[in-house]
Design a protein around this motif. Structure first.
Motif, short mmCIF file in Angstrom:
data_model
loop_
_atom_site.label_atom_id
_atom_site.label_comp_id
_atom_site.label_asym_id
_atom_site.label_seq_id
_atom_site.Cartn_x
_atom_site.Cartn_y
_atom_site.Cartn_z
N HIS A 294 -2.47 10.93 -1.56
CA HIS A 294 -1.10 11.32 -1.19
C HIS A 294 -1.03 12.78 -0.76
N ARG B 11 6.41 2.90 5.41
CA ARG B 11 7.81 2.70 5.02
C ARG B 11 8.01 3.13 3.57
N GLU B 12 9.20 3.61 3.28
CA GLU B 12 9.57 3.90 1.91
C GLU B 12 9.82 2.58 1.18
N SER C 207 10.50 0.75 -3.05
CA SER C 207 10.71 0.91 -4.49
C SER C 207 9.73 0.00 -5.23
#
Length: 285
Positions: free
Chosen positions: A162, A268-269, A271
């Motif tokens: 990341h 893409r974001e 959850s």
């Protein structure tokens, strides 16, 4: 733009002055072979596992021997010189594992403190607790240079994708991971990690490494490497001894690679939601 980049492989000892001599000789060699960007390994100034011994030779940034020599070399040779890292004494009694980038006029362009600390017990009995000595950094860094955008990492940082994804999303075309990888972990993971960071970000990866058995008794993996954005190894050193690894870097290759595999754009974001636990018989609990 096409240019030559070099990764300097060293086997630093406990004396910063001797290490500066080795660094100077190898950097001059790289520049003589046409490299305009030269990177040295993690802990260029001293590889010393004895904490009192390390503290005895440390200096602050203003008086550090590696920092001064690097600024002078960059100015003399007209290159961008990236000190992969060296240990810098801090006011709070701890140490920064700090990278430096100097420009062709000898100016300090930026610095980066290693973010992730290597705290681990290895199968061979080695135990490392970097967080007991070093203060972790808090900022990722991307430098906009005449030949491309450069993202910074140091050694153990390479295991945290990341960090490099954030740098690539900020425009980094060249990612850097100078290191002093242990022989054990290097044999298992070094090449795979470097190629993975290159492939997943469509970026060049340049990694200068420490190599061989050091004066303090530790052994590092070496294999300094330059990897292209498609994951191809462009140049690599062996596992022991000094080396100068040079490759041509064509920044346009980054654009071409990212066009073929546009994962930086396609991300893409999302959850994360824990799935329900099913008891025997398929009943949700």
């Amino acid at each position: 733009m096409v240019f030559k980049a070099a990764a300097i492989q060293m086997c630093s000892g406990v004396d910063p002055a001797r290490n500066v001599e080795s660094m100077t000789r190898l950097v001059r060699d790289a520049a003589a072979r046409g490299a305009i960007y030269v990177q040295t390994p993690e802990m260029t100034g001293a590889v010393q596992k004895d904490r009192p011994g390390l503290m005895a030779v440390l200096r602050d940034e203003e008086s550090d021997l590696v920092v001064k020599a690097a600024a002078d070399l960059a100015r003399e040779l007209g290159i961008h010189l990236h000190i992969g890292s060296t240990a810098i004494k801090l006011d709070d009694g701890r140490i920064a594992n700090r990278a430096f980038l100097f420009g062709p006029k000898g100016e300090k362009i930026t610095s980066y403190d290693k973010i992730h600390m290597f705290d681990v017990d290895l199968d061979n009995g080695e135990s490392w607790r970097e967080s007991a000595v070093y203060r972790p950094g808090e900022w990722a860094v991307v430098a906009d240079l005449p030949f491309g955008k450069l993202g910074f990492g140091i050694c153990y940082d390479v295991r945290f994708p990341h960090l490099f994804r954030a740098e690539a999303m900020a425009g980094a075309e060249i990612l850097t991971t100078p290191a002093a990888f242990t022989k054990q972990t290097g044999e298992a993971h070094w090449e795979i990690l470097l190629r993975a960071r290159a492939i997943e970000n469509g970026a060049f990866v340049i990694s200068a490494a420490q190599a061989g058995v050091h004066e303090d008794g530790r052994e590092t993996f070496g294999h300094s490497m330059i990897v292209g954005p498609w994951g191809k190894i462009l140049a690599a050193a062996g596992g022991t001894g000094e080396a100068v690894v040079i490759a041509e870097i064509d920044i346009q290759a980054v654009k071409a690679c990212r066009a073929k595999v546009p994962n930086l754009k396609n991300g893409r974001e999302f959850s994360l939601e824990a799935a329900p636990v099913l008891a025997k018989g398929g009943v949700t609990v």
